[in-house]
Design an enzyme around this catalytic site. Structure first.
Site, PDB file in Angstrom:
ATOM      1  N   ASP A 109       0.865  -1.175   0.000  1.00 61.06           N
ATOM      2  CA  ASP A 109       0.000   0.000   0.000  1.00 61.06           C
ATOM      3  C   ASP A 109       0.905   1.230   0.000  1.00 61.06           C
ATOM      4  O   ASP A 109       1.608   1.496   0.968  1.00 61.06           O
ATOM      5  CB  ASP A 109      -0.893  -0.018   1.249  1.00 61.06           C
ATOM      6  CG  ASP A 109      -1.887   1.142   1.272  1.00 61.06           C
ATOM      7  OD1 ASP A 109      -1.618   2.178   0.642  1.00 61.06           O
ATOM      8  OD2 ASP A 109      -2.934   1.005   1.943  1.00 61.06           O
TER       9      ASP A 109
ATOM     10  N   LYS B  13      -6.705  10.116  -1.488  1.00 62.50           N
ATOM     11  CA  LYS B  13      -5.791  10.926  -0.688  1.00 62.50           C
ATOM     12  C   LYS B  13      -4.891  11.777  -1.594  1.00 62.50           C
ATOM     13  O   LYS B  13      -5.360  12.709  -2.208  1.00 62.50           O
ATOM     14  CB  LYS B  13      -4.962  10.019   0.234  1.00 62.50           C
ATOM     15  CG  LYS B  13      -5.770   8.982   1.012  1.00 62.50           C
ATOM     16  CD  LYS B  13      -6.853   9.579   1.877  1.00 62.50           C
ATOM     17  CE  LYS B  13      -7.492   8.561   2.822  1.00 62.50           C
ATOM     18  NZ  LYS B  13      -8.112   7.400   2.184  1.00 62.50           N
TER      19      LYS B  13
END
Length: 299
Positions: free
Chosen positions: A172, A197
């Site tokens: 990730d 994000k």
């Protein structure tokens, strides 16, 4: 798009001159759900928008290029990207993961383990991960830095050890983005993002990304995404391309601002400890003292 181009060039040129039909400088929005075939049995490469959409395809080209990957898939959220990535692993696979995880990731991991789909083992440190890799492992899952303790792990070292055991490596990369870290170059098999994000960057897009260099994995991922349907919409794909153009500038400014905030907080008598890696935005953890001292609001 050539992966040899500097990442800032790739980002600045995201979607530019991608429409051969009109020469439009900006990637057009293609809302059509179906596409006309020139002749019976012939396809333009686009048939049904869940399978493939021109706007989403342009976003995926850029996402693959900035991660030094050959393939990318844009999904409807960061969590759908995680679910898609694990869809290529057989039921019963043994997963080794860092213990400090994003809460949504851990919640889903816990759920699928209770359902008997996967077995998870967690490690707190890199040393513990290395020790666990001596055992039977099918998938190594890494967040680096982790959420929320901001722990960092050596992807290249761990990937070599995992591959020696025949395990796949999933990373990730949401916190650092390709500006600060490109796990594919370090040996990761699959890289994930919550594009909500930093990649999109404007708090108005919900999106996920899965990238890989493996054609075998990509074909499985593509089939599963087309089957389950958690694709990124054309408009969100357009918004994501727009956000990517300023990714490098935003990450640089976010880091500079975060360093100033961290320096201020470290000098505060109300703060015992600040956990921050030195790169990225305001993703740091405060250990606040029990005190009447108030921390002033900081912009």
């Amino acid at each position: 798009m050539s992966k040899e181009l500097h990442i800032n060039t790739i980002l600045a040129q995201a979607g530019i001159k991608s429409d051969e039909a009109t020469g439009a400088l900006v990637t057009p929005l293609h809302f059509s759900t179906t596409y006309q075939h020139p002749e019976f049995g012939q396809s333009t490469g686009f048939d049904y928008t869940r399978t493939k959409n021109p706007t989403r395809s342009k976003a995926e080209e850029v996402l693959a290029a900035i991660e030094s990957a050959d393939y990318a898939l844009a999904t409807s959220s960061g969590m759908s990207a995680i679910v898609l990535a694990f869809s290529v692993f057989p039921v019963g696979s043994k997963v080794l993961a860092v213990r400090d995880l994003y809460g949504g990731s851990f919640r889903w991991f816990n759920q699928v383990e209770q359902e008997g789909r996967f077995h998870f083992t967690y490690a707190n440190t890199e040393e513990e991960l290395i020790a666990e890799l001596e055992k039977d492992v099918d998938v190594l899952y890494i967040e680096t830095p982790t959420n929320p303790l901001m722990l960092e792990f050596d992807i290249e070292k761990l990937a070599k050890l995992a591959h020696a055991k025949g395990a796949k490596v999933v990373v990730d990369n949401t916190f650092y983005s390709p500006i600060y870290q490109r796990p594919i170059e370090d040996g990761a098999d699959i890289v994930l993002h919550s594009a909500t994000k930093y990649l999109a960057g404007h708090n108005d897009v919900l999106a996920g990304v899965v990238v890989t260099n493996s054609l075998e994995l990509y074909e499985k991922l593509f089939y599963n995404l087309n089957t389950t349907g958690a694709v990124l919409s054309p408009f969100d794909s357009y918004q994501l391309i727009r956000g990517l153009k300023t990714l490098s500038l935003r990450m640089e400014r976010s880091t500079a601002n975060a360093k100033e905030v961290v320096a201020f907080l470290k000098d505060s008598p109300a703060v015992k400890e600040v956990l921050y890696t030195g790169r990225g935005g305001s993703d740091f953890l405060l250990n606040v003292k029990r005190s009447e001292t108030r921390i002033p609001h900081v912009l």
